[in-house]
Design an enzyme around this catalytic site. Structure first.
Site, PDB file in Angstrom:
ATOM      1  N   ASP A  67      -7.668   2.704   0.607  1.00  0.00           N
ATOM      2  CA  ASP A  67      -7.178   3.083  -0.714  1.00  0.00           C
ATOM      3  C   ASP A  67      -7.801   2.201  -1.785  1.00  0.00           C
ATOM      4  OD1 ASP A  67      -5.896   0.697  -0.164  1.00  0.00           O
ATOM      5  OD2 ASP A  67      -3.882   1.533  -0.108  1.00  0.00           O
ATOM      6  N   ASN A 136       8.328  -0.891   0.158  1.00  0.00           N
ATOM      7  CA  ASN A 136       9.100   0.352   0.047  1.00  0.00           C
ATOM      8  C   ASN A 136       8.757   1.343   1.155  1.00  0.00           C
ATOM      9  OD1 ASN A 136       6.569   1.171  -0.742  1.00  0.00           O
ATOM     10  ND2 ASN A 136       7.184   2.024  -2.721  1.00  0.00           N
ATOM     11  N   HIS A 138       5.652   2.256   2.077  1.00  0.00           N
ATOM     12  CA  HIS A 138       4.423   3.026   1.920  1.00  0.00           C
ATOM     13  C   HIS A 138       3.332   2.517   2.860  1.00  0.00           C
ATOM     14  CE1 HIS A 138       3.032  -0.067  -1.265  1.00  0.00           C
ATOM     15  NE2 HIS A 138       2.158  -0.133  -0.293  1.00  0.00           N
ATOM     16  N   GLU A 143       3.184   7.034  -1.224  1.00  0.00           N
ATOM     17  CA  GLU A 143       4.430   6.478  -1.716  1.00  0.00           C
ATOM     18  C   GLU A 143       5.636   7.313  -1.285  1.00  0.00           C
ATOM     19  OE1 GLU A 143       4.508   3.656  -3.089  1.00  0.00           O
ATOM     20  OE2 GLU A 143       2.993   3.350  -4.635  1.00  0.00           O
TER      21      GLU A 143
END
Length: 235
Positions: A67, A136, A138, A143
């Site tokens: 990414d 979180n 991800h 996400e």
């Protein structure tokens, strides 16, 4: 998913590094999808040390960037490009023709994602995917949301991701990222998930419940037949 816990970061990193070496010895032109951040740094440093005495082993290795933050110049220390150049590409002498990665500041991010998706499809499957776990839940910039994207796409970043250590000190945080999608990741033949750092206790706890939900993208790794989850005790 095979869960392994280690006493310290060094032990986890060395174990992951040996796993990579094992795969590389079986397939010289191994294609690795590589994450950035604190979790995999020790593994990459381990590989860099091995390279000094086993250069021939690495000469056909291929790297795919997982990414990238949107809008940062590629020379910015917070960019994924800068990180990979410093920790993996330069130390292992990965030439441009053996590297696939999103541009850091493309004129059209959507077209850049389409370019990377096409290249991945043309070059063949990813052999090994090295991932970190976000606070979180991800993986990459996939996400938490009510649905997930299968292929390379532009991702709107959550507030939690904008507080990531790589960009937390920037006055103007990246508002979007570019990332491989869940299908790209799950198509890899083998996955190593590295879990290290504070603030991830809730995410790893939910992950271990084996409930698959787009609210915790990492939970989709339970659908893959060959995942090793490596974590550090009380990290």
């Amino acid at each position: 998913m095979n869960n392994l816990s280690f006493d310290n970061y060094g032990e986890m990193s060395a174990y992951a590094g040996h796993m990579v070496l094992s795969e590389l010895k079986k397939k010289k032109d191994l294609r690795i999808c590589a994450a950035t951040g604190n979790s995999p740094t020790g593994t990459y440093e381990f590989l860099a040390r091995q390279y000094l005495n086993q250069q021939e082993l690495f000469k056909e290795l291929q790297i795919v960037k997982l990414d990238e933050w949107g809008g940062l110049p590629n020379t910015h220390p917070g960019s994924c490009e800068y990180y990979l150049q410093e920790h993996l590409l330069k130390p292992l002498d990965i030439s441009n023709n053996r590297y696939t990665g999103f541009g850091t500041n493309p004129q059209n991010a959507r077209q850049e994602c389409e370019r990377i998706q096409q290249k991945i499809e043309n070059d063949g499957s990813i052999d090994l995917c090295i991932l970190g776990l976000g606070k979180n839940g991800h993986i990459g910039f996939n996400e938490p949301y009510h649905h997930l994207q299968p292929f390379c796409h532009v991702a709107q970043l959550t507030e939690a991701s904008q507080k990531h250590g790589m960009v937390k000190d920037l006055n103007q945080k990246p508002s979007f990222g570019m990332t491989l999608g869940m299908q790209n990741i799950l198509s890899a033949k083998k996955i190593i998930l590295l879990v290290y750092g504070p603030g991830k206790e809730e995410a790893i706890s939910i992950l271990k419940e084996k409930i698959i939900t787009p609210q915790l993208p990492a939970s989709f790794l339970w659908l893959h037949p060959n995942v090793d989850c490596l974590s550090v005790k009380n990290s």
